[in-house]
Write a protein that holds these residues in place. Structure first.
Motif, PDB file in Angstrom:
ATOM      1  N   THR A 133      -6.827   1.781 -11.873  1.00 49.09           N
ATOM      2  CA  THR A 133      -6.792   2.072 -10.293  1.00 49.09           C
ATOM      3  C   THR A 133      -7.777   1.409  -9.588  1.00 49.09           C
ATOM      4  O   THR A 133      -7.547   0.977  -8.590  1.00 49.09           O
ATOM      5  CB  THR A 133      -6.690   3.718 -10.294  1.00 49.09           C
ATOM      6  OG1 THR A 133      -5.776   4.317 -11.183  1.00 49.09           O
ATOM      7  CG2 THR A 133      -6.716   4.035  -8.893  1.00 49.09           C
ATOM      8  N   ARG A 134      -9.170   1.385 -10.126  1.00 47.71           N
ATOM      9  CA  ARG A 134     -10.236   0.724  -9.474  1.00 47.71           C
ATOM     10  C   ARG A 134      -9.793  -0.691  -8.975  1.00 47.71           C
ATOM     11  O   ARG A 134     -10.174  -1.275  -8.006  1.00 47.71           O
ATOM     12  CB  ARG A 134     -11.523   0.986 -10.304  1.00 47.71           C
ATOM     13  CG  ARG A 134     -12.565   0.251  -9.609  1.00 47.71           C
ATOM     14  CD  ARG A 134     -13.784   0.679 -10.496  1.00 47.71           C
ATOM     15  NE  ARG A 134     -14.058  -0.218 -11.879  1.00 47.71           N
ATOM     16  CZ  ARG A 134     -14.559  -1.086 -12.006  1.00 47.71           C
ATOM     17  NH1 ARG A 134     -15.081  -1.793 -11.072  1.00 47.71           N
ATOM     18  NH2 ARG A 134     -14.305  -1.760 -13.297  1.00 47.71           N
ATOM     19  N   ALA A 168       0.772  -1.104   0.013  1.00 49.90           N
ATOM     20  CA  ALA A 168       0.018   0.066   0.012  1.00 49.90           C
ATOM     21  C   ALA A 168       0.770   1.445   0.013  1.00 49.90           C
ATOM     22  O   ALA A 168       1.948   1.095   0.377  1.00 49.90           O
ATOM     23  CB  ALA A 168      -0.922  -0.155   1.330  1.00 49.90           C
ATOM     24  N   PRO A 169       0.488   2.431  -0.536  1.00 48.00           N
ATOM     25  CA  PRO A 169       1.204   3.450  -0.526  1.00 48.00           C
ATOM     26  C   PRO A 169       1.611   4.188   0.873  1.00 48.00           C
ATOM     27  O   PRO A 169       0.813   3.878   1.946  1.00 48.00           O
ATOM     28  CB  PRO A 169       0.250   4.489  -1.393  1.00 48.00           C
ATOM     29  CG  PRO A 169      -0.946   3.915  -1.158  1.00 48.00           C
ATOM     30  CD  PRO A 169      -0.940   2.495  -0.943  1.00 48.00           C
ATOM     31  N   SER A 172      -7.119  -2.209  -8.947  1.00 50.09           N
ATOM     32  CA  SER A 172      -5.777  -2.277  -7.835  1.00 50.09           C
ATOM     33  C   SER A 172      -6.233  -1.805  -6.501  1.00 50.09           C
ATOM     34  O   SER A 172      -5.471  -2.394  -5.410  1.00 50.09           O
ATOM     35  CB  SER A 172      -4.409  -1.693  -8.235  1.00 50.09           C
ATOM     36  OG  SER A 172      -4.833  -0.096  -8.314  1.00 50.09           O
ATOM     37  N   MET A 173      -7.184  -0.841  -6.400  1.00 43.97           N
ATOM     38  CA  MET A 173      -7.540  -0.411  -4.970  1.00 43.97           C
ATOM     39  C   MET A 173      -8.775  -0.696  -4.649  1.00 43.97           C
ATOM     40  O   MET A 173      -9.291  -0.629  -3.254  1.00 43.97           O
ATOM     41  CB  MET A 173      -7.608   1.197  -5.113  1.00 43.97           C
ATOM     42  CG  MET A 173      -5.978   1.557  -5.512  1.00 43.97           C
ATOM     43  SD  MET A 173      -6.137   3.459  -5.572  1.00 43.97           S
ATOM     44  CE  MET A 173      -6.317   3.821  -3.533  1.00 43.97           C
ATOM     45  N   SER A 213     -14.332   5.399  -1.898  1.00 44.89           N
ATOM     46  CA  SER A 213     -13.852   4.588  -0.586  1.00 44.89           C
ATOM     47  C   SER A 213     -14.941   3.452  -0.154  1.00 44.89           C
ATOM     48  O   SER A 213     -16.092   3.785  -0.399  1.00 44.89           O
ATOM     49  CB  SER A 213     -13.245   5.154   0.582  1.00 44.89           C
ATOM     50  OG  SER A 213     -13.037   4.316   1.537  1.00 44.89           O
ATOM     51  N   ARG A 225      -2.918   7.747 -13.371  1.00 43.70           N
ATOM     52  CA  ARG A 225      -3.016   6.386 -12.484  1.00 43.70           C
ATOM     53  C   ARG A 225      -2.610   6.878 -11.062  1.00 43.70           C
ATOM     54  O   ARG A 225      -2.799   6.473 -10.019  1.00 43.70           O
ATOM     55  CB  ARG A 225      -2.570   5.098 -12.946  1.00 43.70           C
ATOM     56  CG  ARG A 225      -2.764   3.899 -12.149  1.00 43.70           C
ATOM     57  CD  ARG A 225      -2.224   2.685 -12.864  1.00 43.70           C
ATOM     58  NE  ARG A 225      -0.646   2.830 -12.915  1.00 43.70           N
ATOM     59  CZ  ARG A 225       0.097   2.714 -11.831  1.00 43.70           C
ATOM     60  NH1 ARG A 225      -0.439   2.280 -10.821  1.00 43.70           N
ATOM     61  NH2 ARG A 225       1.491   2.848 -11.986  1.00 43.70           N
ATOM     62  N   VAL A 226      -1.121   7.281 -11.120  1.00 46.51           N
ATOM     63  CA  VAL A 226      -0.482   7.521  -9.706  1.00 46.51           C
ATOM     64  C   VAL A 226      -1.102   8.640  -9.294  1.00 46.51           C
ATOM     65  O   VAL A 226      -1.129   8.546  -7.771  1.00 46.51           O
ATOM     66  CB  VAL A 226       1.186   7.637 -10.340  1.00 46.51           C
ATOM     67  CG1 VAL A 226       1.903   8.218  -8.783  1.00 46.51           C
ATOM     68  CG2 VAL A 226       1.842   6.545 -10.711  1.00 46.51           C
ATOM     69  N   GLN A 266      -4.138   7.476  -7.193  1.00 45.28           N
ATOM     70  CA  GLN A 266      -3.725   6.872  -6.063  1.00 45.28           C
ATOM     71  C   GLN A 266      -3.166   7.767  -4.930  1.00 45.28           C
ATOM     72  O   GLN A 266      -3.347   7.682  -3.459  1.00 45.28           O
ATOM     73  CB  GLN A 266      -2.624   5.650  -6.262  1.00 45.28           C
ATOM     74  CG  GLN A 266      -3.094   4.620  -7.196  1.00 45.28           C
ATOM     75  CD  GLN A 266      -2.030   3.553  -7.581  1.00 45.28           C
ATOM     76  OE1 GLN A 266      -1.057   4.006  -8.242  1.00 45.28           O
ATOM     77  NE2 GLN A 266      -1.890   2.435  -6.718  1.00 45.28           N
ATOM     78  N   PHE A 306       5.160   5.425  -4.533  1.00 38.90           N
ATOM     79  CA  PHE A 306       4.492   4.135  -5.486  1.00 38.90           C
ATOM     80  C   PHE A 306       5.558   3.487  -6.352  1.00 38.90           C
ATOM     81  O   PHE A 306       5.506   4.080  -7.652  1.00 38.90           O
ATOM     82  CB  PHE A 306       3.106   4.569  -6.158  1.00 38.90           C
ATOM     83  CG  PHE A 306       2.230   5.355  -5.439  1.00 38.90           C
ATOM     84  CD1 PHE A 306       1.143   4.729  -4.934  1.00 38.90           C
ATOM     85  CD2 PHE A 306       2.310   6.862  -5.379  1.00 38.90           C
ATOM     86  CE1 PHE A 306       0.139   5.595  -3.969  1.00 38.90           C
ATOM     87  CE2 PHE A 306       1.410   7.521  -4.430  1.00 38.90           C
ATOM     88  CZ  PHE A 306       0.368   6.717  -4.151  1.00 38.90           C
ATOM     89  N   ALA A 348      -4.739   8.389  -1.055  1.00 40.08           N
ATOM     90  CA  ALA A 348      -3.778   8.085   0.041  1.00 40.08           C
ATOM     91  C   ALA A 348      -4.002   9.324   0.980  1.00 40.08           C
ATOM     92  O   ALA A 348      -3.628   8.941   2.156  1.00 40.08           O
ATOM     93  CB  ALA A 348      -2.497   7.905  -0.521  1.00 40.08           C
TER      94      ALA A 348
END
Length: 418
Positions: A191-192, A35-36, A194-195, A375, A159-160, A163, A60, A167
């Motif tokens: 992103t969706r 995780a970040p 992966s998170m 979230s 994308r970054v 995230q 990241f 975060a």
């Protein structure tokens, strides 16, 4: 106090590097799937002489992302953004972005680096309520001015940035207004996945564009019979009344005109909205403004925007249509404006947030979709459910951004009508 620069890679101490080399390689491999890690620090940005500023840095691997919240720090990104742009575009410059953020929002800028190289900048804004950040973040890329990066890097930079924004503490929703089926949507999908975020989709208010021919008479021929007749009739009536069209309106006169017209326009505007509109036009390096004046010197109408290449964008228009409803001031001003723009070689007129009739029938919507990333915390899911229920009964009294936060999630935006 740690002193690092957002624009320069934070260097590790060289002392004892030989003993730690193996450990660093192992930690790098673990970090890719972790995780970040928030490095939430106060920075003395070495390239930005403003002392301590509200900045958050997130790791990241192999990227780092710095989220700037200070307007002065964002403004000082100007040289960096100029280097990242292949062609100059005023709408992606920090001063323009800051001018466009209303008092109801707080600006955010994410600076993304890969190793020692700045990969790009992403603009966002966070909704405020009673001066406090709400955790509702919006990224508006409908006109392609959300991400400043090389085309090859744009998807990864976005994308970054997504995230990094998630975060941050208390951020619960990101709303992205973007073109459909583009690199922005691909970045959201990655992103969706992966998170593990909730996902929703809606249709935002569209900007529209009107193509302009090389001759004003040819433009009139494009219009329908009734619209063409009205363009000619109301313009002729206005001129026969001895009133004046101004093809150039100075910045001081723009302020006088909006001050005189704000309370005389049928569509109400708050003082903060007027102030933002003037600031946005003033931030453009090629602004334009036109107006109508009564023969007694009274302001009747004003419109303003900016040029970009052979395109002009209309950002706002105010008319005294309470006292002169029969004069069709909007039609008169737009007829004269279009003739002026065609004479200056402009081939496209963009209407910010769309155009009213009659030109709305001839303007084309710029396709856009609003993607919601939320979230999955129990508290925010419960809050969204409560907002959705309240919105069914009190939608006319609810804040638009709050009501949108409770929009239900759907599985996939593809095929969604925009």
């Amino acid at each position: 106090m740690l002193r690092r620069s957002v624009l320069d890679t934070p260097e590790r101490s060289a002392r004892g590097s030989s003993e730690r080399e193996g450990a660093r390689e192992a930690s790098g491999r673990k970090r890719a799937n972790a995780a970040p890690r928030s490095l939430t620090l106060d920075y003395d940005l070495l390239t930005m002489p403003h002392g301590l500023m509200r900045t958050h840095l997130f790791d990241f691997h192999p990227y780092t992302a710095a989220v700037l919240s200070s307007p002065s720090a964002i403004r000082d990104l100007e040289p960096l953004v100029a280097q990242l742009m292949r062609e100059r575009d005023i709408t992606v410059e920090p001063r323009f972005f800051l001018a466009a953020v209303s008092s109801a929002w707080a600006p955010r800028a994410v600076v993304v680096k890969r190793d020692a190289r700045i990969a790009g900048v992403v603009y966002a804004k966070e909704r405020r309520w009673a001066g406090m950040a709400t955790g509702l973040v919006c990224l508006d890329g409908r006109l392609g001015n959300m991400v400043v990066a090389d085309p090859a890097d744009r998807e990864e930079v976005l994308r970054v940035a997504i995230q990094a924004l998630f975060a941050r503490r208390r951020v619960v929703e990101l709303r992205l207004l973007i073109p459909p089926s583009g690199l922005e949507e691909r970045a959201v999908e990655k992103t969706r996945a992966s998170m593990n975020l909730d996902f929703g989709c809606s249709v935002p208010d569209p900007h529209t564009r009107l193509s302009l021919p090389a001759d004003y008479e040819k433009f009139l021929e494009i219009l329908g019979y009734k619209t063409r007749r009205n363009f000619r009739y109301y313009r002729r009536k206005f001129e026969e009344g001895g009133h004046t069209y101004l093809a150039e309106v100075s910045a001081p006169d723009r302020q006088r005109a909006v001050a005189a017209l704000r309370s005389k326009c049928r569509i109400p505007s708050r003082r903060s909205e007027i102030r933002r509109a003037l600031n946005v036009v003033a931030a453009a390096d090629r602004p334009w403004a036109v107006g109508l004046k009564h023969r007694n010197g009274e302001w009747l109408s004003v419109a303003a925007g900016w040029y970009s290449g052979d395109c002009a964008t209309m950002f706002f228009q105010l008319n005294n249509d309470r006292e002169y409803a029969e004069a069709s001031l909007s039609v008169v001003l737009r007829a004269r404006l279009i003739e002026t723009l065609i004479g200056r070689g402009v081939r496209e007129l963009v209407f910010w947030s769309g155009s009213a009739p009659p030109l709305s029938r001839y303007a084309t919507e710029i396709p856009a979709v609003a993607l919601h990333l939320d979230s999955r915390t129990p508290a925010w899911r419960l809050a969204r459910f409560a907002i959705r229920i309240a919105g069914r009964h009190f939608s006319n009294w609810m804040d638009t951004d709050l009501r949108d936060a409770g929009s239900p999630a759907i599985a996939n935006p593809r095929g969604h009508a925009v």
